[in-house]
Design a protein around this motif. Structure first.
Motif, PDB file in Angstrom:
ATOM      1  N   GLY A  47      -6.639   3.335  -1.484  1.00 49.10           N
ATOM      2  CA  GLY A  47      -5.967   2.881  -0.139  1.00 49.10           C
ATOM      3  C   GLY A  47      -6.603   1.666   0.263  1.00 49.10           C
ATOM      4  N   LEU A  94       0.577   2.968  -3.696  1.00 49.29           N
ATOM      5  CA  LEU A  94      -0.288   4.136  -3.749  1.00 49.29           C
ATOM      6  C   LEU A  94      -0.025   5.630  -4.185  1.00 49.29           C
ATOM      7  CD1 LEU A  94      -3.548   5.155  -3.165  1.00 49.29           C
ATOM      8  CD2 LEU A  94      -2.616   5.462  -0.702  1.00 49.29           C
ATOM      9  N   THR A 102       0.861  -1.227  -0.003  1.00 47.35           N
ATOM     10  CA  THR A 102      -0.068  -0.087   0.190  1.00 47.35           C
ATOM     11  C   THR A 102       0.957   1.266  -0.013  1.00 47.35           C
ATOM     12  OG1 THR A 102      -1.660  -1.233   1.300  1.00 47.35           O
ATOM     13  CG2 THR A 102      -1.778   1.349   1.423  1.00 47.35           C
TER      14      THR A 102
END
Length: 307
Positions: A239, A96, A92
């Motif tokens: 997310g 992201l 993540t």
């Protein structure tokens, strides 16, 4: 005509028939079936999983008696669980920002009118509509050492056959995941940010240019604050998607080599549908729900989305 009926009609209302009282709850009865169906589909599994998490249901036995907090206590002793959470956080934290920055750059590129703009935007969005499991399987074939085109292209440039085990080599497995994930979901960020940038008040940017403000100063002082609410929503959506990532990694590596790329979703799947630790899987699910609730509430407040 009675006095009450006369007053009601005088007020612009419609008098109820004689002997029948108006049903004030009629509107609630109309929406009750839909609400019941939503609760049945959404709330019942949640409550049932909570009950199961306090039991001891496994592949070998079905003990539906109250087992206390034994499953939740096991969570804190499970090193593999916390490694899976760490892998999820790593993916993540890296994927992201990459998707956000690349999507923003692409949106800036296509902000101005250009020949064939609509066609290029349509082509760029195509990866997003592909199923993640299909995207992962496709990239696994492309990374294949024997038949995949990526190693062959690299070999052409190198002048000799290249043996690169993308999904097996511990040093390359994460880059292969990031390549697939960024390829598929950067267009999602691009499309949202392109819409946000298109709605920025051009009079403000033109006034800044007249006053002598440079590109970056205009971007950070005018453009970014204008698109921040939309950008924050896009960051939150992606997310949450990355936290529950399963399809792409399962198709690429199945959590391997070993458990090196095992995310929390893959670990939960293995515990529930391969080892059949049903009650422990329910406890893992509620741990993830609790953590996500805290993170989402913090992110919403931090991003200024809560008013």
């Amino acid at each position: 005509m009675s006095e009450s009926a006369t007053s009601a009609m005088a007020a612009g209302g419609v008098a109820a028939p004689a002997g029948h009282a108006p049903d004030r709850f009629f509107k609630y009865w109309l929406i009750a079936p839909a609400i019941f169906l939503l609760l049945l589909v959404g709330l019942f599994p949640l409550i049932y999983s909570l009950i199961v998490s306090f039991q001891n249901i496994t592949m070998m036995e079905v003990d539906t008696s109250f087992a206390g907090f034994i499953n939740y206590a096991q969570l804190f002793k499970d090193a593999r669980l916390w490694q899976a959470l760490l892998h999820t956080a790593l993916i993540t934290i890296i994927a992201l920002p990459l998707e956000l920055v690349l999507g923003l750059l692409m949106a800036q590129l296509f902000l101005e009118r250009m020949p064939g703009r609509q066609i290029f935007v349509s082509l760029l969005v195509l990866p997003t509509v592909i199923s993640p499991i299909v995207a992962g399987a496709t990239w696994r074939l492309m990374f294949d050492n024997r038949y995949g085109p990526i190693n062959q292209i690299i070999g052409w440039f190198a002048g000799e056959p290249m043996t690169i085990l993308w999904t097996v080599n511990p040093n390359l497995v994460y880059p292969s995941i990031f390549i697939c994930e960024v390829w598929q979901w950067t267009p999602f960020m691009f499309l949202i940010l392109l819409a946000a940038l298109s709605n920025v008040d051009k009079s403000l940017t033109e006034a800044a240019e007249i006053d002598g403000a440079g590109y970056w100063r205009t971007f950070f002082k005018i453009v970014l604050p204008s698109i921040w609410p939309v950008m924050a929503i896009a960051i939150l959506i992606r997310g949450l998607d990355l936290v529950r990532i399963f399809d792409v990694i399962w198709a690429l590596t199945q959590g391997g080599p070993g458990t090196m790329t095992e995310t929390i979703s893959i670990y939960t799947y293995v515990q529930g549908f391969q080892q059949f630790e049903t009650s422990y899987t329910a406890a893992i699910a509620f741990l993830v729900i609790a953590m996500l609730t805290v993170i989402v509430v913090w992110a919403i407040r931090r991003m200024g989305l809560a008013k």
